[in-house]
Design a protein around this motif. Structure first.
Motif, PDB file in Angstrom:
ATOM      1  N   GLU A  22       0.815  -1.202   0.000  1.00 35.09           N
ATOM      2  CA  GLU A  22       0.000   0.000   0.000  1.00 35.09           C
ATOM      3  C   GLU A  22       0.851   1.256   0.000  1.00 35.09           C
ATOM      4  O   GLU A  22       0.486   2.265  -0.561  1.00 35.09           O
ATOM      5  CB  GLU A  22      -0.912  -0.013   1.242  1.00 35.09           C
ATOM      6  CG  GLU A  22      -1.874   1.138   1.334  1.00 35.09           C
ATOM      7  CD  GLU A  22      -2.931   1.047   0.272  1.00 35.09           C
ATOM      8  OE1 GLU A  22      -3.536   2.092  -0.043  1.00 35.09           O
ATOM      9  OE2 GLU A  22      -3.141  -0.056  -0.256  1.00 35.09           O
ATOM     10  N   TYR A  91     -13.101  10.871   2.729  1.00 36.78           N
ATOM     11  CA  TYR A  91     -12.492   9.548   2.909  1.00 36.78           C
ATOM     12  C   TYR A  91     -12.936   8.576   1.815  1.00 36.78           C
ATOM     13  O   TYR A  91     -12.140   7.761   1.338  1.00 36.78           O
ATOM     14  CB  TYR A  91     -12.859   8.991   4.285  1.00 36.78           C
ATOM     15  CG  TYR A  91     -12.242   7.636   4.559  1.00 36.78           C
ATOM     16  CD1 TYR A  91     -10.872   7.514   4.755  1.00 36.78           C
ATOM     17  CD2 TYR A  91     -13.022   6.490   4.591  1.00 36.78           C
ATOM     18  CE1 TYR A  91     -10.299   6.274   4.995  1.00 36.78           C
ATOM     19  CE2 TYR A  91     -12.462   5.250   4.831  1.00 36.78           C
ATOM     20  CZ  TYR A  91     -11.097   5.150   5.031  1.00 36.78           C
ATOM     21  OH  TYR A  91     -10.529   3.925   5.248  1.00 36.78           O
ATOM     22  N   HIS A  94     -10.895   9.069  -1.088  1.00 35.76           N
ATOM     23  CA  HIS A  94      -9.594   8.429  -0.864  1.00 35.76           C
ATOM     24  C   HIS A  94      -9.632   6.948  -1.255  1.00 35.76           C
ATOM     25  O   HIS A  94      -8.716   6.436  -1.910  1.00 35.76           O
ATOM     26  CB  HIS A  94      -9.216   8.584   0.603  1.00 35.76           C
ATOM     27  CG  HIS A  94      -7.980   7.850   1.012  1.00 35.76           C
ATOM     28  ND1 HIS A  94      -6.719   8.200   0.566  1.00 35.76           N
ATOM     29  CD2 HIS A  94      -7.808   6.778   1.819  1.00 35.76           C
ATOM     30  CE1 HIS A  94      -5.821   7.382   1.093  1.00 35.76           C
ATOM     31  NE2 HIS A  94      -6.469   6.512   1.846  1.00 35.76           N
ATOM     32  N   LEU A  95     -10.706   6.267  -0.902  1.00 35.06           N
ATOM     33  CA  LEU A  95     -10.847   4.854  -1.280  1.00 35.06           C
ATOM     34  C   LEU A  95     -11.004   4.704  -2.792  1.00 35.06           C
ATOM     35  O   LEU A  95     -10.431   3.786  -3.398  1.00 35.06           O
ATOM     36  CB  LEU A  95     -12.042   4.237  -0.558  1.00 35.06           C
ATOM     37  CG  LEU A  95     -11.968   4.157   0.973  1.00 35.06           C
ATOM     38  CD1 LEU A  95     -13.210   3.461   1.519  1.00 35.06           C
ATOM     39  CD2 LEU A  95     -10.712   3.427   1.426  1.00 35.06           C
ATOM     40  N   SER A  98      -7.659   5.036  -4.429  1.00 29.25           N
ATOM     41  CA  SER A  98      -6.849   3.831  -4.206  1.00 29.25           C
ATOM     42  C   SER A  98      -7.248   2.727  -5.175  1.00 29.25           C
ATOM     43  O   SER A  98      -6.391   2.057  -5.765  1.00 29.25           O
ATOM     44  CB  SER A  98      -7.013   3.355  -2.758  1.00 29.25           C
ATOM     45  OG  SER A  98      -6.548   4.321  -1.842  1.00 29.25           O
ATOM     46  N   TYR A 415     -14.042  -1.346  -2.159  1.00 33.79           N
ATOM     47  CA  TYR A 415     -12.702  -1.475  -1.582  1.00 33.79           C
ATOM     48  C   TYR A 415     -12.559  -2.796  -0.830  1.00 33.79           C
ATOM     49  O   TYR A 415     -11.510  -3.458  -0.911  1.00 33.79           O
ATOM     50  CB  TYR A 415     -12.414  -0.305  -0.643  1.00 33.79           C
ATOM     51  CG  TYR A 415     -10.958  -0.217  -0.260  1.00 33.79           C
ATOM     52  CD1 TYR A 415     -10.045   0.429  -1.084  1.00 33.79           C
ATOM     53  CD2 TYR A 415     -10.488  -0.799   0.907  1.00 33.79           C
ATOM     54  CE1 TYR A 415      -8.703   0.491  -0.766  1.00 33.79           C
ATOM     55  CE2 TYR A 415      -9.148  -0.738   1.247  1.00 33.79           C
ATOM     56  CZ  TYR A 415      -8.266  -0.091   0.405  1.00 33.79           C
ATOM     57  OH  TYR A 415      -6.931  -0.043   0.732  1.00 33.79           O
ATOM     58  N   SER A 419      -9.503  -4.845  -2.501  1.00 33.25           N
ATOM     59  CA  SER A 419      -8.241  -4.734  -1.785  1.00 33.25           C
ATOM     60  C   SER A 419      -7.781  -6.090  -1.270  1.00 33.25           C
ATOM     61  O   SER A 419      -8.584  -6.893  -0.790  1.00 33.25           O
ATOM     62  CB  SER A 419      -8.387  -3.747  -0.622  1.00 33.25           C
ATOM     63  OG  SER A 419      -7.198  -3.693   0.125  1.00 33.25           O
ATOM     64  N   LYS A 427      -7.279   0.795   6.858  1.00 35.78           N
ATOM     65  CA  LYS A 427      -7.967   1.255   5.656  1.00 35.78           C
ATOM     66  C   LYS A 427      -9.185   0.377   5.340  1.00 35.78           C
ATOM     67  O   LYS A 427     -10.260   0.880   4.990  1.00 35.78           O
ATOM     68  CB  LYS A 427      -6.994   1.257   4.486  1.00 35.78           C
ATOM     69  CG  LYS A 427      -7.340   2.241   3.395  1.00 35.78           C
ATOM     70  CD  LYS A 427      -6.157   2.399   2.471  1.00 35.78           C
ATOM     71  CE  LYS A 427      -6.465   3.439   1.404  1.00 35.78           C
ATOM     72  NZ  LYS A 427      -5.320   3.617   0.492  1.00 35.78           N
ATOM     73  N   LYS A 428      -9.008  -0.931   5.498  1.00 32.81           N
ATOM     74  CA  LYS A 428     -10.124  -1.831   5.215  1.00 32.81           C
ATOM     75  C   LYS A 428     -11.183  -1.724   6.303  1.00 32.81           C
ATOM     76  O   LYS A 428     -12.396  -1.813   6.021  1.00 32.81           O
ATOM     77  CB  LYS A 428      -9.625  -3.269   5.095  1.00 32.81           C
ATOM     78  CG  LYS A 428     -10.463  -4.124   4.165  1.00 32.81           C
ATOM     79  CD  LYS A 428      -9.701  -5.316   3.661  1.00 32.81           C
ATOM     80  CE  LYS A 428     -10.482  -6.022   2.558  1.00 32.81           C
ATOM     81  NZ  LYS A 428      -9.735  -7.176   2.013  1.00 32.81           N
TER      82      LYS A 428
END
Length: 456
Positions: A22, A91, A94-95, A98, A415, A419, A427-428
């Motif tokens: 990550e 947020y 942000h995901l 990613s 996510y 992920s 994060k998860k």
């Protein structure tokens, strides 16, 4: 897009950079995404212009309903809820960024395809269609209610029976003569420039709300109010409430989610960003959301401190009744109407694109299909604007359903699916919290809104 990396990778079951740590992902683009961005991108849009474009995507008709929400949650309650939604929206972006780096996908629909195959793409596209229909109908509701009032303020005498003061008639004429022809254009780039004025109109609106706080006295007097208002001269009516909850508070979080929705624009803006990187795009998002939060909060606060418990669900209505011939109010009303009028055709485009991706992704372009889909969307939003009695119903239902999906549920769910991190990673875990929050808020708010309708 015609053949995105996401669709190709999804068919092969290939997760780009899935085994990369990550930390490396946070600063570097995957090779496939870098190639995709360079293929689509011109020299690039600067940081400041990207913030400006994203604020245009964020700010819309929701600003007119937030003062009503503050009246039904209190100043501190409203501040806490609005800040929470703004932080969670940031947020969730942000995901999305990613996942964009991991999968090299550059559209929300293809991200759904990558995560859950064709059903995921259809669900995301359908959600975007409903969201955009709700947004367009809320804009047309403003035109239906405020345009006749704006015309009446320029007239003297009783013209109430004339057709040009009938909201439904004006709405149909505007949609047939202006909105539909503009939405039919295959490319509508020139309206993108003119619609940028909407940001300045929102700033002007917030400024007028501040100034007019001292033009309307409290307690309210009969000189300022039409007979449909219930008047009380008690000074308690002029005391702001820090916390206040009622059945109308069910519209709070959905309206806020509706007001901060920009996630369908994140990936296109990312593709056009100068020197694109995850960190740079996150800074663009944080700046745009923070500035939007500031404008939302100021306009809601001073709108509430002007009307208190008598604030309307659509703020401009109050100024029309209390200051019917005020030049500044008339000017800001025309500015908002102009911004709305130019924004509706623009919202047609992502809605029509989502319909195309759902049903006709493998077909070549057809003017007949293009015409019929645009016509169908236009008919739907006109009918909604005519028969929905209050703009808060649009904010509530659309915000509780599609807005919560696009802001909270889909980013968290996708996510968790894509992920390869350990589930106990921060994060998860954050994605899981975002998913649960979206499900609880959406279902609870929608249930309360339906219950409110039944009681009425």
């Amino acid at each position: 897009m015609e053949a995105s990396w996401g669709s190709v990778n999804a068919e092969r079951g290939w997760y780009v950079s899935a085994q990369q740590p990550e930390e490396a992902e946070a600063e570097e683009l995957s090779p496939l995404l870098s190639n995709e961005l360079h293929r689509q991108r011109s020299p690039g849009v600067s940081f400041g212009l990207s913030v400006f474009n994203l604020m245009n995507a964020i700010m819309g008709s929701g600003i007119l309903g937030l003062a009503y929400i503050m009246a039904n949650t209190g100043i501190l309650g409203f501040s806490f809820l609005l800040l929470t939604v703004a932080l969670l929206a940031s947020y969730s972006v942000h995901l999305l960024l990613s996942m964009c780096i991991q999968t090299a996908v550059t559209s929300y629909e293809d991200l759904g395809l990558f995560a859950f195959g064709l059903p995921g793409k259809v669900v995301v596209a359908g959600t975007i269609i409903i969201q955009n229909i709700g947004a367009m109908s809320s804009y047309l509701l403003i035109i239906k209610t405020e345009f006749p009032a704006a015309i009446a303020e320029f007239l003297t005498g009783d013209y109430s029976r004339y057709w040009y003061l009938d909201g439904q008639t004006l709405l149909i004429i505007i949609c047939v003569g202006i909105v539909f022809p503009l939405a039919l254009l295959p490319k509508i780039g020139f309206l993108g420039y003119t619609s940028s004025l909407s940001f300045f109109f929102m700033m002007f609106f917030a400024l007028v709300v501040i100034i007019k706080k001292w033009s309307i006295p409290c307690p309210l007097t009969l000189n300022y109010v039409e007979k449909c208002f219930q008047i009380s001269n008690a000074t308690d009516d002029c005391k702001p409430k820090l916390f206040h909850f009622s059945k109308e508070s069910a519209y709070a979080l959905p309206t806020m989610a509706f007001s901060f929705l920009c996630h369908t624009s994140i990936l296109p803006i990312y593709c056009e960003l100068q020197s694109p990187s995850k960190k740079r795009m996150q800074n663009v998002t944080n700046t745009a959301i923070a500035l939007s939060f500031l404008i939302y909060f100021i306009s809601a606060l001073f709108g509430y401190l002007t009307f208190y418990d008598k604030v309307e669900s659509e703020l401009l209505k109050g100024y029309s009744k209390y200051l019917p011939h005020d030049v500044v109010v008339m000017t800001v009303k025309l500015c908002i109407l102009f911004a709305v009028l130019l924004t509706v055709p623009l919202i047609h485009f992502p809605a029509r694109k989502a319909v195309m991706m759902m049903f006709f992704s493998n077909f070549p372009f057809s003017w007949i299909r293009h015409f019929l889909i645009t016509l169908a969307l236009n008919i739907i939003i006109v009918l909604l604007a005519i028969y929905v009695p209050d703009i808060r119903n649009v904010f509530g239902v659309v915000g509780a359903s599609t807005s919560t999906c696009l802001i909270f549920i889909f980013p968290g769910l996708f996510y968790l699916k894509l992920s390869r991190e350990d589930f106990l990673s921060w994060k998860k875990f954050g994605a899981f919290v975002l998913l649960v929050f979206g499900i609880l808020v959406g279902n609870f708010s929608l249930a309360l809104i339906i219950f409110d309708w039944i009681n009425k």
